[in-house]
Design an enzyme around this catalytic site. Structure first.
Site, short mmCIF file in Angstrom:
data_model
loop_
_atom_site.label_atom_id
_atom_site.label_comp_id
_atom_site.label_asym_id
_atom_site.label_seq_id
_atom_site.Cartn_x
_atom_site.Cartn_y
_atom_site.Cartn_z
N SER A 236 60.04 21.02 3.63
CA SER A 236 58.97 21.22 2.08
C SER A 236 58.31 20.88 2.14
O SER A 236 57.31 20.28 2.65
CB SER A 236 60.11 19.06 1.34
OG SER A 236 59.32 18.38 1.43
N LYS A 237 57.52 21.07 0.85
CA LYS A 237 56.07 20.78 0.38
C LYS A 237 55.77 19.41 1.34
O LYS A 237 54.07 19.62 1.36
CB LYS A 237 55.42 21.05 -0.65
CG LYS A 237 55.66 21.97 -1.64
CD LYS A 237 54.82 22.68 -3.04
CE LYS A 237 55.27 24.46 -2.82
NZ LYS A 237 55.16 25.03 -4.59
#
Ligand code: GLU
Length: 498
Positions: free
Chosen positions: A259-260
C-alpha cells in the site's frame, strides 16, 4: 510449440492454440504496480505463444472511474512497452449485452427475479450478524404467488436478478494453484443485475470475456472467490470455460499487502523518478514468477524466452524497493548507450542540470560522460546528480570529502599546486601520460599515489567518489581541470587564513 497435456491436477503449461488474454483494470486510481505486473504476465503469455493480448477498461463504476485514471493506465502500459491488440474495450459500453445475457439466463431459468425490498435484506443481514452467522440469501424469499410476477413486472416494480446456484461442486484446474474446488452450497444465489438494472462485476466480466473470446483469464488471486461464480455463469450461458491462472498478491517487505505506506505504488511515480522501463519490467516479472534458476537480470526478449506458466508462484511476492534500485543499476550498466540516452535528457532537464539544447550541442561529450557515470549509478536521477560537478563553473566541496582528503589545508594546497604544475606541463592529455607524470610526482614527494589522486578527486568533483581519476580529467578537459585545481588551492589558502 509444445503441447503439454495436463495431468489430473496440473493445468497445461503451454496452450494448445494461440491464447487470447486480457488485462482488465478498473480505472479508479493510478496504475498500481500489481496491475502492471498482471498486465506483464498476460502480455508475456500472449506474445510468447503467438496469441492476442487485449485491454479492457472496466469502467462500470461510474462514480469512481475517471478519465485521468484511464489515461494513467494507457501511459503506464505505453511506458513499459506493453502493447495490446485490437481496440480497447470499455466495459461500460457493453451494458446492453450484459442485460441481454441476464435475459437469456432468466429465459432458461438459470436466474430469477428477486423483489425482496432492500430494507428487508438489510434487516435479515443485521439479524444474521447479531447471531454471528454468515448471511446467505434464502431463495424462498423470492418465491411469488401465481400471477404475482406478472403483476409486479407490469407495475414496473424494481427488483434484482439472481443467479440460481445449482447443487454440486464447482472446480477448475488453476494454472498456478492446481485444482481448486468450491462446494456450491457455500455460494449463495448471487445478484447478477441490480435493481437499478446495472450488472454486477461477475456478470459483466463473464459476458465480456465470452464476447472477446478470452481463453485464459490471468489475474490477481484476490479474485479466486469470484471464479466459481464466473464458471457457473459460463456454463449457464453455454460458453466454453476459459483457463484460469491466479497470480499472487504483492506484499511490502513487512509482509503486509502493498500500500502507499510502503512508498510509491503507482507505475507513474517510478516513471517520473527516472527509472528505466526495462528495469521496472524485469523487476515486475519477478513479482510472482521465477525463471527457475538464479538468473534475475533479463531483457524483455530473455523474459519472453523463459516465461512459462509453471514458473508462476503461489506465495505472495515481496516488493522490495531496494531490489528495484539494484535492478535499475543492472539495466543501466547492461543496456546500450543508445537505449539509455533518451531517458537521460528529460531527467537532466527536470533536475535543472542542463537543458536538452545545451546537451545536444555537446552530444559526444555528454554521451561519454553518461557512459562513465552510469556504471556507479542506480538510477538516471543518480547519474544526473553525479553529473552536476561536470557542468558547474565552480565546484562545491562536500564537507566529508574536505575533512577526509584535505584534512591539513596547507599540505593539501601544496600537493594540489604541484599536481597542477605537473599536469599543466604535459604535452598530451591522455590517461597514460597523466598517470606516468603523477606517479613520478608521488615518488619525488615520497608519498603514495593515493595521496595525490584522492585530493585531486575532491578538487575536480567536490566528492570522494567518482569514476576513475584519469577519466574525470579527460572528460573535464585540460582547461577546466587546471581551473579547478586553481580554485581548490585558492579555497584551501583562504580557508587557512580565515
Ligand atoms: N477489474 C478487475 C480488477 O481490476 C478485473 C478482474 C479480472 O481480471 O477479472 O481487479
Amino acid at each position: 510449440m509444445s503441447d503439454i497435456r495436463s495431468t489430473d491436477s496440473q493445468a497445461p503449461v503451454a496452450p494448445a492454440a494461440p491464447p487470447r488474454v486480457r488485462f482488465a483494470p478498473s480505472p479508479t486510481g493510478f496504475l498500481h504496480v500489481g496491475g502492471a505486473r498482471t498486465a506483464l504476465f498476460n502480455w508475456l503469455y500472449a506474445r510468447k505463444y503467438g496469441g492476442q493480448m487485449l485491454l479492457r477498461i472496466e469502467d462500470t463504476d461510474r462514480q469512481r472511474s475517471t478519465d485521468e485514471s484511464t489515461n494513467a493506465i494507457f501511459d503506464g502500459l505505453a511506458w513499459l512497452g506493453l502493447d495490446y491488440d485490437e481496440d480497447v474495450v470499455f466495459q461500460g459500453a457493453n451494458l446492453e449485452r450484459h442485460r441481454a445475457d441476464v435475459e437469456r439466463l432468466l429465459a432458461t431459468g438459470a436466474a430469477y427475479r428477486d423483489f425482496t425490498p432492500h430494507a428487508e435484506l438489510e434487516r435479515l443481514r443485521a439479524d444474521a450478524d447479531a447471531r454471528g452467522v454468515p448471511f446467505r440469501f434464502d431463495p424462498k424469499l423470492a418465491e411469488l404467488a401465481p400471477g404475482e410476477l406478472e403483476r409486479r413486472l407490469a407495475a414496473g416494480e424494481p427488483h434484482a436478478v439472481r443467479f440460481r446456484v445449482p447443487d454440486g461442486v464447482t472446480d477448475w484446474i488453476d494454472a498456478v494453484h492446481g485444482r481448486i474446488a468450491f462446494p456450491n452450497k457455500d455460494i449463495e444465489d448471487f445478484v447478477i443485475l441490480r435493481s437499478d438494472r446495472t450488472p454486477v462485476y461477475n456478470l459483466a466480466v463473464v459476458s465480456d470475456d465470452i464476447a472477446m473470446g478470452i481463453t485464459m483469464v490471468m489475474r490477481g488471486d484476490d479474485h479466486i472467490s469470484n471464479t466459481p461464480k464466473q464458471i457457473l455463469l459460463y456454463r449457464a450461458l453455454g460458453a466454453t470455460v476459459p483457463q484460469f491462472a491466479h497470480v499472487p498478491m504483492i506484499h511490502g517487505t513487512d509482509g503486509k499487502k502493498l500500500s502507499k505506506r510502503h512508498g510509491a505504488t503507482a507505475v507513474g511515480d517510478y516513471q517520473h523518478q527516472g527509472l528505466l522501463p526495462s528495469a521496472m519490467l524485469n523487476f515486475l516479472a519477478l513479482l510472482g514468477w521465477s525463471p527457475g534458476d538464479d538468473v534475475e537480470v533479463m531483457t524483455r526478449l530473455e523474459m519472453l524466452d523463459r516465461f512459462s506458466l509453471d514458473g508462476l508462484q503461489k506465495k505472495a511476492a515481496v516488493f522490495d524497493p531496494q531490489k528495484l534500485d539494484w535492478m535499475n543499476g543492472q539495466h543501466l550498466s547492461m543496456l546500450s548507450l543508445d537505449e539509455i540516452m533518451p531517458h537521460v535528457y528529460p531527467v537532466f532537464e527536470r533536475l535543472g542540470v542542463s537543458t536538452p539544447e545545451e546537451l545536444r550541442e555537446r552530444e559526444e561529450w555528454f554521451r561519454a560522460l553518461i557512459d562513465l557515470l552510469r556504471v556507479r549509478a542506480r538510477t538516471v536521477d543518480d547519474i544526473a546528480r553525479q553529473a552536476v560537478p561536470y557542468f558547474a563553473d565552480e565546484v562545491e566541496y562536500d564537507a566529508d570529502a574536505v575533512s577526509k582528503q584535505w584534512r591539513d589545508a596547507n599540505t593539501a594546497a601544496e600537493i594540489l599546486s604541484a599536481t597542477r604544475e605537473r599536469l599543466a606541463s604535459l604535452a598530451a592529455w591522455d590517461a597514460t601520460t597523466m598517470e606516468t607524470a603523477l606517479r613520478s610526482l608521488a615518488e619525488e614527494l615520497s608519498i603514495s599515489g593515493g595521496k595525490i589522486f584522492q585530493p585531486l578527486r575532491v578538487a575536480l568533483t567536490g566528492l570522494t567518489a567518482s569514476p576513475g581519476i584519469f577519466d574525470v580529467l579527460i572528460i573535464l578537459g585540460r582547461d577546466r581541470s587546471l581551473a579547478r585545481l586553481d580554485q581548490a588551492v585558492r579555497w584551501l589558502k583562504s580557508d587557512v587564513t580565515a
